[in-house]
Design a protein around this motif. Sequence first.
Motif, PDB file in Angstrom:
ATOM      1  N   GLU A  64     -12.223  64.702  88.338  1.00 16.14           N
ATOM      2  CA  GLU A  64     -12.924  65.729  88.213  1.00 16.14           C
ATOM      3  C   GLU A  64     -13.231  67.048  88.754  1.00 16.14           C
ATOM      4  O   GLU A  64     -13.422  67.902  88.140  1.00 16.14           O
ATOM      5  CB  GLU A  64     -14.345  64.987  86.970  1.00 16.14           C
TER       6      GLU A  64
ATOM      7  N   THR B 167     -11.535  71.105  87.732  1.00 11.52           N
ATOM      8  CA  THR B 167     -12.830  71.978  87.021  1.00 11.52           C
ATOM      9  C   THR B 167     -12.877  72.726  88.069  1.00 11.52           C
ATOM     10  O   THR B 167     -13.922  73.306  87.720  1.00 11.52           O
ATOM     11  CB  THR B 167     -13.601  71.072  86.675  1.00 11.52           C
TER      12      THR B 167
ATOM     13  N   GLY C 261      -9.038  71.609  83.920  1.00 13.04           N
ATOM     14  CA  GLY C 261     -10.384  70.967  82.473  1.00 13.04           C
ATOM     15  C   GLY C 261     -10.193  69.259  82.997  1.00 13.04           C
ATOM     16  O   GLY C 261      -8.961  69.326  83.207  1.00 13.04           O
ATOM     17  N   VAL C 262     -10.832  68.673  82.456  1.00 11.77           N
ATOM     18  CA  VAL C 262     -10.371  66.756  82.413  1.00 11.77           C
ATOM     19  C   VAL C 262      -9.951  66.853  81.099  1.00 11.77           C
ATOM     20  O   VAL C 262     -10.555  66.963  80.439  1.00 11.77           O
ATOM     21  CB  VAL C 262     -11.903  66.559  82.950  1.00 11.77           C
TER      22      VAL C 262
ATOM     23  N   GLY D 100     -17.877  66.645  83.558  1.00 18.35           N
ATOM     24  CA  GLY D 100     -16.681  65.864  83.134  1.00 18.35           C
ATOM     25  C   GLY D 100     -16.087  64.744  82.982  1.00 18.35           C
ATOM     26  O   GLY D 100     -16.108  63.962  81.926  1.00 18.35           O
TER      27      GLY D 100
ATOM     28  N   SER E 272     -16.022  61.997  80.354  1.00 21.08           N
ATOM     29  CA  SER E 272     -15.387  60.701  80.104  1.00 21.08           C
ATOM     30  C   SER E 272     -16.169  59.596  79.909  1.00 21.08           C
ATOM     31  O   SER E 272     -14.841  58.742  79.649  1.00 21.08           O
ATOM     32  CB  SER E 272     -14.136  60.931  81.456  1.00 21.08           C
TER      33      SER E 272
END
Lengths: 264, 400
Positions: B226, B230, B280-281, B318, B322
């Motif tokens: 992440e 990011t 982005g993740v 992120g 998740s």
Amino acid sequence: MTAGASTARFPGIGMLRETGKLFALGLDVGRGIFQRPFQLREFIQQSWFIASVTILPTALVAIPFGAVISLQFGSLARQLGAQSYTGAGSVLATVQQASPLVTALLVAGAGGSAICADIGARTIREEIDAMEVLGVSAVQRLIVPRVLACMLVALLLNGMVSVIGVLGGYFFNVVLQDGTPGAYLASFSALAQLPDLWVGEIKALIFGFIAAVVASYRGLHPPPGPKGVGDAVNQSVVITFLLLFVVNFVITLIYLQIVPTKLG
Amino acid sequence: MGAEVVIEGLTKSFGKQAIWRDVTLTLPPGEVSVMLGPSGTGKSVFLKSMIGLLKPDRGKCVVNGVDIVQCSEHKLYETRKLFGVLFQDGALFGSMNLYDNVAFPLREHTKKSETEIRKIVLEKLEMTGLKGAETKLPGEISGGMRKRAGLARALVLDPEIILCDEPDSGLDPVRTAYLSQLLIDLNAQIDATILIVTHNINVARTVPDNIGMLFRKELVMFGPREVLLTSDEPVVEQFLNGRRIGPIGMSEEKDSAQMAMEQEMADAGHHDGSTEDVRGVVPQLQPTPGLPERQGVRRRKDRVMKILHTLPPAAQEGIIESLTPEEQRRYGVQPHAYAGAQHATRPVASGSTPSRHSGELPTENIAQLPDSGWNGPAPRPQPGTGGPRHQSPRPGQGGA
Ligand SMILES: Nc1ncnc2c1ncn2[C@@H]1O[C@H](COP(=O)(O)OP(=O)(O)O)[C@@H](O)[C@H]1O
Ligand SMILES: [Mg+2]
């Protein structure tokens, strides 16, 4: 496999470093010969391969070589009135000098270049790296059997060149120069002696070792780039020739000092 | 569980040419990591240094307590048996057919009978989709097949660490996707530590747990996926998006004049070469249904949550997003709450990032990492914002 990180710099350092690494490989091979398991399969395959690329050219070179020596020596001996020594002279020259050199040239030129090209191709395809990473020493697995095979083949070739050389000499002396077969054969033992044969075989062994180690070394460390392997093969043959002639000179000198000649 | 690889201060140069210096990172056991970097930054050299094929100038690479850089030759050969390495072109032995290639390590290192060997080899060949090609010579098959055969050979000794040099180069996107899936499935099955070297952005985004990036002779960063995905680091951003605008040039380094010119052209409407914004993740690749859960994922979750408050806010966000709601509850975090927490150097219990948390595994099962934070980029001047540079102390260090 390692790149030297030394910072010392003076003219010729590169050559010294290469020589050092060459010797290190020679030592590694020497040690590897006694390490188990011995790669019998690879040894037999390589012996067969090297023999197959060298036997024919060697035979073809040996015949004229024996002929030239015997013709030269024959006419010289006749001028000096020493016809009865013609056979002895050609045997001595062939067994002691010519056959190890012919062997060396062919082992280096045909066998060594084949080894160098093979190992070099494996190096640039990263096969050697892959083998090392699989926990298998490439020296032990690939180089040692090749060096031994090269030594064995050199030994055999040396014997073959001696025989062919002597036969060729006989043919040219007896048929073309009207020598007598009896005198030719009888004089064999007048000048030549058994150590002459041994030193020839010992030379052949050493030449085989040097040719294979130099070829393997250049194959393991080819210059970078696509031309690298070709250059490596070329260099390995040239380096081996130079080394072999020097070594031949040294061994001959030592031999002549140690072993007394027959007629004093 | 796979072995841990600890690399400290590794530096390599060829003669005067420095390749990279002071690379420090830890491959957490059983996790999948990716090393990104433009071509020619020394990624392959890095892999080879890790397994002792090249000798670094300085530094350590410790596997199971053995320093690969310094150890004896005997130890080196022993330690290498833990590794399975996939070389860039497969590095198959050209004189052997695929079957013998894959059987080679077994014949060299085990006393298994030919029947047992046959069983293992056929299993690995099937796994890599090479069933029926056993008798082919490496010269007779395509590059993709060579690569898969190389992978099959790397797997026969059940390695604890798998290194892959550009598994995707020369493969079409579909085969690359299969190979990525294969690596993840492998990780689920044998829990090996995996390092993939690549410049494929898709692989980097979907496969690994951790991502690092080499650029300009340095490790730009290494940490949980992440963080890099990011990141607003210009190099990373440019690389992930495949743009021309940014510090990476055609040659190794770009000068500022060229950068300014390109920026001008882009401002004037000239297309910069990127396709879409892929920052982005994105969801991570999962093992094929039916396979066991990846152990590394669970360990990583505990590990990352422990260092969560040291990560940049975007990465925190992120990571938290998740997690499943249930996990968010367990770790005591909530999405979109980082804004309040990012100024707190030592987060309090009400923040999104607890200084202490209880992971789901007992402590001894959590990867114990020396310096297990992420290796952030060197601080660079941030015009205007002056945002926090995540200097908060790690749990246990700051004193509570
Ligand atoms: N054996 C070597 N001798 C000298 N330079 C090398 C050697 N191997 C690689 N290099 C140099 O190291 C750099 C990085 O190479 P490499 O690791 O192959 O890059 P990549 O990241 O594309 O895998 C290149 O500039 C290359 O010229
Ligand atoms: Mg590479």
